[in-house]
Design a protein around this motif. Structure first.
Motif, mmCIF file in Angstrom:
data_model
loop_
_atom_site.group_PDB
_atom_site.id
_atom_site.type_symbol
_atom_site.label_atom_id
_atom_site.label_comp_id
_atom_site.label_asym_id
_atom_site.label_seq_id
_atom_site.Cartn_x
_atom_site.Cartn_y
_atom_site.Cartn_z
ATOM 1 N N LEU A 63 0.836 -1.196 0.000
ATOM 2 C CA LEU A 63 0.000 0.000 0.000
ATOM 3 C C LEU A 63 0.874 1.251 0.000
ATOM 4 N N ASP A 64 0.807 2.023 -1.078
ATOM 5 C CA ASP A 64 1.492 3.314 -1.171
ATOM 6 C C ASP A 64 0.500 4.397 -0.783
ATOM 7 N N VAL A 65 0.928 5.285 0.100
ATOM 8 C CA VAL A 65 0.071 6.381 0.542
ATOM 9 C C VAL A 65 0.837 7.691 0.363
ATOM 10 N N TYR A 104 4.225 20.131 2.276
ATOM 11 C CA TYR A 104 5.039 18.937 2.021
ATOM 12 C C TYR A 104 4.161 17.830 1.467
ATOM 13 N N ARG A 105 4.794 16.922 0.727
ATOM 14 C CA ARG A 105 4.150 15.674 0.327
ATOM 15 C C ARG A 105 5.051 14.541 0.774
ATOM 16 N N LEU A 106 4.467 13.619 1.522
ATOM 17 C CA LEU A 106 5.181 12.442 1.991
ATOM 18 C C LEU A 106 4.710 11.230 1.207
ATOM 19 N N ARG A 107 5.591 10.274 1.062
ATOM 20 C CA ARG A 107 5.211 8.963 0.521
ATOM 21 C C ARG A 107 5.520 7.940 1.598
ATOM 22 N N VAL A 108 4.499 7.175 1.923
ATOM 23 C CA VAL A 108 4.603 6.181 2.989
ATOM 24 C C VAL A 108 4.195 4.825 2.410
ATOM 25 N N ASN A 112 -1.093 -2.587 4.732
ATOM 26 C CA ASN A 112 -2.516 -2.497 4.399
ATOM 27 C C ASN A 112 -3.081 -1.261 5.095
ATOM 28 N N VAL A 113 -4.399 -1.075 5.032
ATOM 29 C CA VAL A 113 -5.015 0.109 5.633
ATOM 30 C C VAL A 113 -4.828 0.112 7.149
ATOM 31 N N ALA A 136 -3.891 10.165 0.439
ATOM 32 C CA ALA A 136 -4.462 9.547 -0.750
ATOM 33 C C ALA A 136 -3.766 8.210 -0.963
ATOM 34 N N PHE A 137 -4.570 7.160 -1.161
ATOM 35 C CA PHE A 137 -4.036 5.823 -1.379
ATOM 36 C C PHE A 137 -3.858 5.589 -2.873
ATOM 37 N N ALA A 138 -2.703 5.079 -3.261
ATOM 38 C CA ALA A 138 -2.471 4.720 -4.656
ATOM 39 C C ALA A 138 -3.231 3.428 -4.939
ATOM 40 N N LEU A 139 -4.071 3.442 -5.958
ATOM 41 C CA LEU A 139 -4.806 2.232 -6.324
ATOM 42 C C LEU A 139 -3.920 1.266 -7.099
#
Length: 190
Positions: A63-65, A104-108, A112-113, A136-139
């Motif tokens: 899961l990329d967020v 800022y924009r973070l990538r985490v 899973n959720v 926002a979750f990457a689909l």
């Protein structure tokens, strides 16, 4: 920087390090000439390191967020405190300072959720000076990063801090530190 250097950069970005003999065969150089060119690109700071690309699903992080952050203050102290805190959390993969609505924009990456909820509670909520946070979750990933587009013209553009005249590459270096990249004695044995 010439077309051979750009071919080498393209190959190294997309396929990772390979033996100089293999790379040299692809770009039309002897192994020793290829090795010298790669070392010169490293010395010039164009190649800054090598890393393996992992399949996030295979290591349980599917899961990329993306998290947009707005801070309560734009003071240097607030920015420094936030950036220092971000660097202390391994769960935060990337952080960019932005222009626009968010600071800022973070990538985490999370399993899973439920795992993201844990990260939100124990990591993101502890970041100092946060006024608002939007996730926002990457689909799915349509195009993954495979490297920067590189051409000899781009790297040699004086507006980008380098010059490409007479075979010298000077990426943001003082004139006393010019590094020869394109003229090697045995480049003729391509």
């Amino acid at each position: 920087m010439d077309r051979i250097d750009t071919k080498l950069l393209h190959l190294l970005q997309r396929e990772g390090p390979k033996p100089a003999a293999e790379l040299g065969e692809i770009v039309g150089l002897s192994p020793s000439a290829c090795h010298r060119r790669i070392r010169a690109l490293e010395a010039a700071g164009i190649i800054t390191g090598y890393a393996a690309r992992l399949d996030p699903e295979a290591i349980g992080l599917g899961l990329d967020v993306f998290v947009d952050i707005s801070l309560t203050s734009q003071s240097e102290e607030a920015l420094t405190a936030f950036e220092s805190a971000v660097k202390s959390f391994d769960e935060i993969l990337e952080c960019q300072l932005l222009s626009g609505a968010s600071d800022y924009r973070l990538r985490v990456a999370a399993r899973n959720v439920a795992d993201f909820d844990r990260l939100h509670r124990h990591c993101l909520s502890r970041l100092p000076g946060v006024a608002a946070m939007h996730s926002a979750f990457a689909l799915r990933t349509i195009k993954a990063f495979e490297g920067y587009p590189v051409s000899a013209a781009q790297v040699g553009n004086p507006a980008r801090g380098s010059q490409n005249s007479g075979g010298w590459l000077t990426p943001l270096l003082p004139s006393s530190q010019h590094i020869p990249v394109t003229r090697f004695a045995d480049d003729g044995d391509r």
